[in-house]
Design an enzyme around this catalytic site. Structure first.
Site, PDB file in Angstrom:
ATOM      1  N   ARG A  62      33.877  16.978  53.767  1.00 58.19           N
ATOM      2  CA  ARG A  62      34.357  15.658  53.344  1.00 58.19           C
ATOM      3  C   ARG A  62      35.853  15.696  53.042  1.00 58.19           C
ATOM      4  O   ARG A  62      36.588  14.763  53.326  1.00 58.19           O
ATOM      5  CB  ARG A  62      33.573  15.179  52.121  1.00 58.19           C
ATOM      6  CG  ARG A  62      32.116  14.883  52.437  1.00 58.19           C
ATOM      7  CD  ARG A  62      31.319  14.589  51.201  1.00 58.19           C
ATOM      8  NE  ARG A  62      31.766  13.365  50.542  1.00 58.19           N
ATOM      9  CZ  ARG A  62      31.425  13.062  49.280  1.00 58.19           C
ATOM     10  NH1 ARG A  62      30.683  13.890  48.575  1.00 58.19           N
ATOM     11  NH2 ARG A  62      31.831  11.943  48.743  1.00 58.19           N
ATOM     12  N   GLN A  95      34.359   5.246  41.317  1.00 53.18           N
ATOM     13  CA  GLN A  95      33.314   6.263  41.450  1.00 53.18           C
ATOM     14  C   GLN A  95      33.617   7.143  42.657  1.00 53.18           C
ATOM     15  O   GLN A  95      32.967   8.160  42.871  1.00 53.18           O
ATOM     16  CB  GLN A  95      31.941   5.615  41.633  1.00 53.18           C
ATOM     17  CG  GLN A  95      31.529   4.724  40.475  1.00 53.18           C
ATOM     18  CD  GLN A  95      30.280   3.932  40.808  1.00 53.18           C
ATOM     19  OE1 GLN A  95      29.146   4.370  40.563  1.00 53.18           O
ATOM     20  NE2 GLN A  95      30.477   2.756  41.395  1.00 53.18           N
ATOM     21  N   HIS A 113      33.979  10.163  38.756  1.00 52.12           N
ATOM     22  CA  HIS A 113      33.092  11.155  39.384  1.00 52.12           C
ATOM     23  C   HIS A 113      33.870  12.314  39.989  1.00 52.12           C
ATOM     24  O   HIS A 113      33.331  13.081  40.795  1.00 52.12           O
ATOM     25  CB  HIS A 113      32.238  10.490  40.470  1.00 52.12           C
ATOM     26  CG  HIS A 113      31.185   9.593  39.901  1.00 52.12           C
ATOM     27  ND1 HIS A 113      30.461   8.710  40.670  1.00 52.12           N
ATOM     28  CD2 HIS A 113      30.759   9.411  38.623  1.00 52.12           C
ATOM     29  CE1 HIS A 113      29.609   8.050  39.882  1.00 52.12           C
ATOM     30  NE2 HIS A 113      29.771   8.442  38.640  1.00 52.12           N
ATOM     31  N   GLY A 180      32.127  -3.097  45.890  1.00 52.09           N
ATOM     32  CA  GLY A 180      31.513  -2.124  46.810  1.00 52.09           C
ATOM     33  C   GLY A 180      30.724  -1.029  46.133  1.00 52.09           C
ATOM     34  O   GLY A 180      30.829   0.138  46.528  1.00 52.09           O
ATOM     35  N   SER A 182      26.647  -0.101  44.644  1.00 50.06           N
ATOM     36  CA  SER A 182      25.250  -0.564  44.761  1.00 50.06           C
ATOM     37  C   SER A 182      24.595  -0.816  43.417  1.00 50.06           C
ATOM     38  O   SER A 182      23.501  -1.355  43.330  1.00 50.06           O
ATOM     39  CB  SER A 182      24.423   0.482  45.518  1.00 50.06           C
ATOM     40  OG  SER A 182      24.440   1.709  44.787  1.00 50.06           O
ATOM     41  N   ASN A 206      31.060  -7.591  47.204  1.00 51.33           N
ATOM     42  CA  ASN A 206      30.241  -6.615  47.921  1.00 51.33           C
ATOM     43  C   ASN A 206      29.882  -7.207  49.277  1.00 51.33           C
ATOM     44  O   ASN A 206      30.121  -8.362  49.549  1.00 51.33           O
ATOM     45  CB  ASN A 206      28.967  -6.323  47.090  1.00 51.33           C
ATOM     46  CG  ASN A 206      28.301  -5.021  47.452  1.00 51.33           C
ATOM     47  OD1 ASN A 206      28.020  -4.768  48.613  1.00 51.33           O
ATOM     48  ND2 ASN A 206      28.068  -4.158  46.447  1.00 51.33           N
ATOM     49  N   ALA A 224      34.800  -5.687  52.451  1.00 53.41           N
ATOM     50  CA  ALA A 224      35.884  -5.552  51.457  1.00 53.41           C
ATOM     51  C   ALA A 224      37.244  -5.902  52.056  1.00 53.41           C
ATOM     52  O   ALA A 224      38.087  -6.524  51.400  1.00 53.41           O
ATOM     53  CB  ALA A 224      35.902  -4.132  50.916  1.00 53.41           C
TER      54      ALA A 224
HETATM   55  N1  APR Z   1      32.568  -3.901  52.053  1.00 54.65           N
HETATM   56  C1  APR Z   1      32.083  -4.066  50.797  1.00 54.65           C
HETATM   57  N2  APR Z   1      30.991  -3.415  50.310  1.00 54.65           N
HETATM   58  C2  APR Z   1      30.376  -2.547  51.150  1.00 54.65           C
HETATM   59  C3  APR Z   1      30.821  -2.315  52.475  1.00 54.65           C
HETATM   60  C4  APR Z   1      31.967  -3.034  52.908  1.00 54.65           C
HETATM   61  N3  APR Z   1      32.446  -2.881  54.154  1.00 54.65           N
HETATM   62  N4  APR Z   1      29.975  -1.396  53.048  1.00 54.65           N
HETATM   63  C5  APR Z   1      29.057  -1.067  52.121  1.00 54.65           C
HETATM   64  N5  APR Z   1      29.280  -1.769  50.987  1.00 54.65           N
HETATM   65  C6  APR Z   1      28.538  -1.711  49.720  1.00 54.65           C
HETATM   66  C7  APR Z   1      27.035  -1.647  49.886  1.00 54.65           C
HETATM   67  O1  APR Z   1      26.486  -2.953  49.962  1.00 54.65           O
HETATM   68  C8  APR Z   1      26.623  -0.943  48.588  1.00 54.65           C
HETATM   69  O2  APR Z   1      26.478  -1.908  47.533  1.00 54.65           O
HETATM   70  O3  APR Z   1      28.895  -0.503  49.106  1.00 54.65           O
HETATM   71  C9  APR Z   1      27.834  -0.055  48.274  1.00 54.65           C
HETATM   72  C10 APR Z   1      27.570   1.412  48.583  1.00 54.65           C
HETATM   73  O4  APR Z   1      26.590   1.843  47.671  1.00 54.65           O
HETATM   74  P1  APR Z   1      26.381   3.412  47.469  1.00 54.65           P
HETATM   75  O5  APR Z   1      26.343   4.068  48.802  1.00 54.65           O
HETATM   76  O6  APR Z   1      25.249   3.576  46.513  1.00 54.65           O
HETATM   77  O7  APR Z   1      27.752   3.906  46.788  1.00 54.65           O
HETATM   78  P2  APR Z   1      28.139   3.832  45.262  1.00 54.65           P
HETATM   79  O8  APR Z   1      27.623   2.574  44.607  1.00 54.65           O
HETATM   80  O9  APR Z   1      29.608   4.066  45.181  1.00 54.65           O
HETATM   81  O10 APR Z   1      27.364   5.113  44.659  1.00 54.65           O
HETATM   82  C11 APR Z   1      27.613   5.439  43.300  1.00 54.65           C
HETATM   83  O11 APR Z   1      26.324   7.462  43.534  1.00 54.65           O
HETATM   84  O12 APR Z   1      25.696   9.333  44.695  1.00 54.65           O
HETATM   85  C12 APR Z   1      26.524   8.879  43.698  1.00 54.65           C
HETATM   86  O13 APR Z   1      28.508   9.932  43.041  1.00 54.65           O
HETATM   87  C13 APR Z   1      27.965   9.109  44.034  1.00 54.65           C
HETATM   88  O14 APR Z   1      29.840   7.755  43.310  1.00 54.65           O
HETATM   89  C14 APR Z   1      28.579   7.698  43.952  1.00 54.65           C
HETATM   90  C15 APR Z   1      27.572   6.927  43.125  1.00 54.65           C
END
Ligand code: APR
Length: 233
Positions: A62, A95, A113, A180, A182, A206, A224
């Site tokens: 990564r 995050q 994180h 962005g 979840s 989001n 985004a």
């Molecule tokens: N524009 C806006 N939002 C987006 C896009 C985009 N192009 N593509 C994806 N998303 C949103 C999805 O709808 C989802 O809500 O980004 C989010 C991604 O969610 P996750 O993959 O769960 O990422 P995140 O919320 O940052 O995870 C939190 O979990 O595994 C741990 O440490 C890791 O920091 C991470 C934490």
């Protein structure tokens, strides 16, 4: 759309979604990072103790991707531009472990994180900037020994960073914006509730509703790179 210049203290929380259009995989979307790996195999202290090479390799890949081919997108840039002209208090919490906010011009980013471009000595807790792989024979700058460096990443079961400062800012802010993310991982997923405790206005930006979308006063959905600049302009 609300007028953000009506607010005096803004906290922004970003997640993997703000970097998705830069080519950085998210975690839980269909082609997410966790699909290729089991979390407990690469993102826990136990996994690192059991198989440091596998864990280091996951982050080496990564880190290399971040350094060689990933650039900030317009969402990172729009957020940074706003932070430089906004006259109120502005706090950016992420995050994400990439440095795309910084590459986009943001400063004082709170990486709760951890950061891909930093390593930490397991003996002294000293933190070092790195832009190369951590291999079994990589020597630590403070111990001058191999095998004592780990990624400066907060793994599951470890305490996120900057929590005291973040909570202080959340209780002081009058506008909280999540971009962005979840809403599946705490404590970040609970920040909207904390901001709401002192009647802050809360906004979700989001691609689609998050798991905590019902906790927000307002929500705007779309990629985004389309909705962030519009919201912060
Ligand atoms: N524009 C806006 N939002 C987006 C896009 C985009 N192009 N593509 C994806 N998303 C949103 C999805 O709808 C989802 O809500 O980004 C989010 C991604 O969610 P996750 O993959 O769960 O990422 P995140 O919320 O940052 O995870 C939190 O979990 O595994 C741990 O440490 C890791 O920091 C991470 C934490």
């Amino acid at each position: 759309m609300i007028n953000i210049r009506d607010y005096h203290s803004i906290v922004v929380l970003t997640g993997a979604g703000i970097s998705a259009e830069s080519g950085v995989k998210t975690f839980r979307d269909d082609d997410g990072l966790w699909n290729g790996y089991k979390v407990e195999k690469v993102a826990t202290p136990e996994a690192f103790d059991e198989n440091p090479n596998l864990v280091n390799e996951f982050y080496n890949l990564r880190r290399q991707q971040l350094i060689s081919s990933v650039k900030p997108n317009d969402a990172h840039i729009a957020l940074a531009e706003f932070s430089h002209i906004y006259t109120g208090n502005f706090t950016l919490v992420t995050q994400n472990v990439d440095n795309l906010h910084e590459q986009g011009g943001s400063e004082h980013v709170l990486h709760m994180h951890g950061e891909l471009l930093k390593a930490r000595c397991v003996n002294t807790e000293q933190i070092f900037n790195i832009d190369s792989p951590i291999d079994p024979d990589t020597k630590c700058q403070c111990c001058q020994r191999s095998g004592t460096l780990r990624p400066h990443i907060v793994w599951f079961g470890e305490m996120p960073l900057y929590l005291e400062e973040i909570e202080k800012r959340l209780l002081e802010c009058d506008l909280f914006i999540a971009i962005g993310t979840s809403g599946q991982v705490y404590p970040a997923a609970g920040f909207v509730q904390m901001a709401s405790m002192t009647d802050a206005t809360t906004v979700e930006l989001n691609l689609k509703p998050s798991d905590v979308h019902s906790s927000f006063n307002h929500a705007y959905y779309g990629p985004a790179t389309q909705i962030v600049r519009e919201f912060f302009s």
